[in-house]
Design a protein around this motif. Sequence first.
Motif, short mmCIF file in Angstrom:
data_model
loop_
_atom_site.label_atom_id
_atom_site.label_comp_id
_atom_site.label_asym_id
_atom_site.label_seq_id
_atom_site.Cartn_x
_atom_site.Cartn_y
_atom_site.Cartn_z
N GLY A 240 12.33 -32.01 29.25
CA GLY A 240 13.04 -32.91 28.18
C GLY A 240 12.66 -32.58 26.70
O GLY A 240 12.77 -33.48 25.82
N VAL A 241 12.34 -31.41 26.47
CA VAL A 241 12.21 -31.05 25.12
C VAL A 241 13.65 -30.49 24.44
O VAL A 241 13.66 -30.33 23.05
CB VAL A 241 11.16 -29.74 24.82
N ILE A 242 14.72 -30.24 25.33
CA ILE A 242 15.94 -29.97 24.83
C ILE A 242 16.96 -30.73 25.37
O ILE A 242 16.75 -31.16 26.65
CB ILE A 242 16.43 -28.35 24.74
N GLU A 243 18.22 -31.12 24.88
CA GLU A 243 19.13 -32.00 25.43
C GLU A 243 20.37 -31.29 25.90
O GLU A 243 21.24 -31.57 26.82
CB GLU A 243 19.56 -32.84 24.40
N GLU A 244 20.44 -29.71 25.74
CA GLU A 244 21.47 -28.96 25.94
C GLU A 244 20.96 -27.57 26.08
O GLU A 244 20.12 -27.02 25.34
CB GLU A 244 22.65 -29.07 24.89
N ILE A 245 21.64 -26.68 27.13
CA ILE A 245 21.35 -25.30 27.20
C ILE A 245 22.23 -24.52 26.21
O ILE A 245 23.34 -24.99 26.31
CB ILE A 245 21.44 -24.95 28.93
N PRO A 246 21.62 -23.63 25.68
CA PRO A 246 22.57 -23.02 24.67
C PRO A 246 23.58 -22.07 25.59
O PRO A 246 23.39 -21.85 26.67
CB PRO A 246 21.64 -22.00 24.05
N LYS A 247 24.82 -21.83 24.87
CA LYS A 247 25.69 -21.13 25.37
C LYS A 247 25.31 -19.73 25.43
O LYS A 247 24.97 -19.05 24.70
CB LYS A 247 27.07 -21.17 24.77
N LEU A 248 25.30 -19.35 26.91
CA LEU A 248 25.16 -17.81 27.31
C LEU A 248 26.46 -17.01 27.33
O LEU A 248 27.17 -17.28 28.02
CB LEU A 248 24.22 -17.83 28.33
N ILE A 249 26.29 -15.90 26.42
CA ILE A 249 27.07 -14.88 26.45
C ILE A 249 26.76 -13.43 27.12
O ILE A 249 25.86 -12.88 26.64
CB ILE A 249 27.63 -14.75 25.07
N ALA A 250 27.38 -13.11 28.16
CA ALA A 250 27.06 -11.93 28.87
C ALA A 250 27.80 -10.86 28.35
O ALA A 250 29.22 -10.92 27.94
CB ALA A 250 27.23 -12.30 30.36
N VAL A 251 27.23 -9.78 27.83
CA VAL A 251 27.85 -8.54 27.44
C VAL A 251 27.99 -7.37 28.23
O VAL A 251 26.77 -6.96 28.67
CB VAL A 251 27.49 -8.12 26.00
N GLN A 252 28.91 -6.93 28.68
CA GLN A 252 28.93 -5.77 29.47
C GLN A 252 29.72 -4.76 28.91
O GLN A 252 30.74 -4.79 28.17
CB GLN A 252 29.36 -6.10 31.14
N ALA A 253 29.85 -3.60 29.51
CA ALA A 253 30.55 -2.30 29.08
C ALA A 253 32.04 -2.43 29.88
O ALA A 253 31.77 -3.05 30.97
CB ALA A 253 29.98 -0.95 29.32
N GLU A 254 32.96 -2.07 29.05
CA GLU A 254 34.37 -2.33 29.79
C GLU A 254 34.20 -1.34 31.15
O GLU A 254 34.89 -1.95 32.06
CB GLU A 254 35.23 -1.36 28.61
N ARG A 255 33.53 -0.10 30.98
CA ARG A 255 33.44 0.87 32.19
C ARG A 255 32.91 0.27 33.31
O ARG A 255 33.12 0.82 34.52
CB ARG A 255 33.16 2.00 31.84
N CYS A 256 32.01 -0.66 33.25
CA CYS A 256 31.11 -1.17 34.48
C CYS A 256 31.08 -2.68 34.03
O CYS A 256 30.02 -3.01 33.35
CB CYS A 256 29.78 -0.54 34.44
N SER A 257 31.77 -3.40 34.63
CA SER A 257 32.07 -5.04 34.24
C SER A 257 31.96 -6.01 35.36
O SER A 257 32.70 -6.90 35.48
CB SER A 257 33.41 -4.88 33.42
N PRO A 258 30.99 -5.70 36.31
CA PRO A 258 31.38 -6.64 37.55
C PRO A 258 31.16 -8.24 37.33
O PRO A 258 31.60 -8.97 37.82
CB PRO A 258 30.01 -6.21 38.48
#
Length: 455
Positions: A240-258
């Motif tokens: 109960g100390v935050i109201e929202e989870i921050p937006k998570l941004i996944a960064v991958q290499a174009e060459r390996c991007s599953p």
Amino acid sequence: MRLRCPSCGRIYSSLIPPKCSCGEPLDVTYDYESINTSRWGRREKGVWRYRELLPDVHEIISLHEGGTPLLHARFGDNLGLNVFIKDETRNPTGSFRDRLITVAVSYGLPHARNGFVVASNGNAAASLAAYAARAGREAYTIVPKLIEGSKLAQIVAFGAKVIRYGESVDEGISYAEGLAEGRDLYNVTPESNIVGLEGQKTIAFELWEELNPTHVVVPTGSGSNLYSIYKGFNELLRIGVIEEIPKLIAVQAERCSPIASEVLGVEPKAKPTRALALYVKDPFMKGLAVKAVEESGGTAVLVGEDELDLGEKLLAGEGVFAEYASSVVVPALMELADSGYFERDDRIALIVTSCGLKGMGAEGRERFTVGGTKLDILRLLSERSMYGYEIWEALEKALKYQAVYQHLRELESLGFIAESRREGRRVYYRLTERGRRFLEAFSLQRKGFKASLKS
Ligand SMILES: [Zn+2]
């Protein structure tokens, strides 16, 4: 800590796999009602500051991991954004994996009379090597054939056993499970035992204490870091100390991007990348990582091989030397900023997972930087010294003259070639001793590779 499968009731105590044998995902939970986060601020910084939300252990094996600095990134100002670097390179062995290993080793110690084992593409192996040494136990590390020499050096320096298996980390995971069973070792590989992820989630707690971010940009290989950070914020939500989870941004290499491809709905790739630590072809935690991104309302970004150097340089300009696999966060930030993804008062954290010194060595960066055309240029110059236009003609490639000059500049900065003489406006280049050694080593490697194909 004892963990009961919510579906079939099976009890897990030493190893906690991501999924119960009945197929139900397992998750380490706590009595969130009783957590009082105001205690945390009165303790020393680091992973164990958050001990109420970590597994119970008899003895803590620690090298003072976590509590890493959060630095204001000046390149963010140029974008008109509030950007911060979470500098995980400052951990004891130079990567965020120390957070995982301190918990996994401390928790596993009573089960590790014969030692520990991990399958890793480098950083977790180097970390286990250090913490096992500290605990006075043996460490077995299963690392892929494609690994940076500097990571190997680190593992060997700590006295761990190295078993090179498979081209990428994927193949090593079941090998480690077999070895753990055969030799009665405690397996800390996150794909086989999620207990260490409890340590990794402390990145989220520190970010909350220092910044309370709106966005967290995460380099993503196996997806375990992304999932850990998500779990950390999810627990803060439950307390109960935050109201929202921050937006998570996944960064991958174009060459390996599953993982990123799944989020973006594009065709995935699984080829080697210069960001070697992100070379995980079929991540076991893909489902959890994708869920983490989607439930946080975040997104994913793909970064090209030619953007890695820019990322490294901009981080270096802030005083942080990151490996390529971490440097991807900068081009990702820029792409999102260009597309108008952020609001002016967003608070953006870039997770810089691992130190640039780890990406060094003949088997690492140089081998991946010096490919096709550069090798051809080195071969030409091993015969005689030549000038740029002459090299361009001799290459007989559909290549712009300027591209050849760019290659020459890069080879010069690597110390593989040098100016030998000038005739008017013509600058002649020659192969240096270093360049000659590299070319020889590379040819030997190729011969060895061909020989191993024949046998
Ligand atoms: Zn079950």
